[in-house]
Design an enzyme around this catalytic site. Sequence first.
Site, mmCIF file in Angstrom:
data_model
loop_
_atom_site.group_PDB
_atom_site.id
_atom_site.type_symbol
_atom_site.label_atom_id
_atom_site.label_comp_id
_atom_site.label_asym_id
_atom_site.label_seq_id
_atom_site.Cartn_x
_atom_site.Cartn_y
_atom_site.Cartn_z
ATOM 1 N N LYS A 1 -8.299 4.986 -22.888
ATOM 2 C CA LYS A 1 -7.458 4.162 -23.766
ATOM 3 C C LYS A 1 -7.618 4.592 -25.223
ATOM 4 C CE LYS A 1 -7.242 0.094 -20.826
ATOM 5 N NZ LYS A 1 -7.547 0.882 -19.626
ATOM 6 N N LYS B 1 -2.676 6.781 -16.708
ATOM 7 C CA LYS B 1 -1.688 5.758 -17.078
ATOM 8 C C LYS B 1 -1.632 5.517 -18.582
ATOM 9 C CE LYS B 1 -4.772 1.786 -16.467
ATOM 10 N NZ LYS B 1 -6.004 2.613 -16.308
ATOM 11 N N GLY C 1 -3.748 -1.424 -14.107
ATOM 12 C CA GLY C 1 -3.490 -1.691 -12.691
ATOM 13 C C GLY C 1 -4.489 -2.656 -12.091
ATOM 14 N N ASN C 2 -5.769 -2.533 -12.461
ATOM 15 C CA ASN C 2 -6.781 -3.442 -11.926
ATOM 16 C C ASN C 2 -6.550 -4.874 -12.403
ATOM 17 O OD1 ASN C 2 -8.529 -1.718 -10.324
ATOM 18 N ND2 ASN C 2 -9.020 -0.699 -12.241
ATOM 19 N N LYS D 1 -9.507 13.246 -10.630
ATOM 20 C CA LYS D 1 -9.079 11.844 -10.654
ATOM 21 C C LYS D 1 -9.283 11.191 -9.288
ATOM 22 C CE LYS D 1 -6.814 8.592 -13.033
ATOM 23 N NZ LYS D 1 -7.266 8.082 -14.340
#
Length: 320
Positions: free
Chosen positions: A282, A220, A16-17, A132
């Site tokens: 990730k 995500k 997203g960033n 979060k």
Amino acid sequence: MARMEKPNRVVIALGGNALGNTPEEQMARVRAAAPTLLRVIEMGNEIIITHGNGPQVGMIQKAFELAHHDSGDIPMMQLPECVAMSQGYIGYQLQQAIGVAMHKEYKRWHVATVVTQIEVDPDDPAFQHPTKPIGAFMTREEARRMKELHPDMQFAEDSGRGWRRLVASPDPKKIVEYESILNLLDNEFIVIACGGGGIPVVRDYTDKGAYKGVAAVIDKDMGGELLAEDCHADVLVLLTAVDHVAINFGRPDQQDLAELDTATARRYLQQGEFGEGSMAPKVRAAVRFAESRPGRYSIIGSLQKAAEATAGISGTRIYA
């Protein structure tokens, strides 16, 4: 006639960033990235695109919040609806950008966005311990005032950058629309799905088991991992700002890794080699996918080198 080889099915996850902080900046960035995504298809792959939404969902929620307090006529918007809105407009801009790239290259592929719900367990321990951070940074005083207005919300200081709201981050269990996604793939669509990790929902057995949204955020990368599993992907590609996973990151003895087996990756995670706000999620998602079925593997690399990473020329390949 020789039988054509089945293409690899690849899930590509965009951070997203990496998409920017404004709609204009985002459109410029996705237009720059779209030709790279098309090269992945030209290499003989089917692609499913997923993306983050951290800055975008925070912007949407803050806009409704300010409008509500300024006018009194505009309602507050709940987090599941904000996630859905971010999925819609980020998907729209990706569709536009991919459409422009296809037009320039005389391609006639189809692309569609699926607003995606992901079922979570209502008894997930994450709901008892929100961790979060979401939304805009606030001062301590702004966070205190928000807490007075919304006593059920929790806030915490985030890495010396200010205060942010904390929400639960439950583990994703099932993609509600996975059959629709598979149907589109079978009809040769480029599919955009599970944006922001997906809209977290639970079964409401007071309403015949229908789904209802919950105030939570699904990681995500884990949402992308579940998308890759449920859609029978062969490869999960997690794109970020760096070309490789590294140990001793940012130090003189930094070591970029071209390959990483899952056992070693778990050891590095336990040793704290990867930042929790950046690379660690990730790597966890990459490990889970690589271990989900024999022959599957994950790649972590940069958005600018997505095609090279998919081809094994760049990025870090993680395998069981």
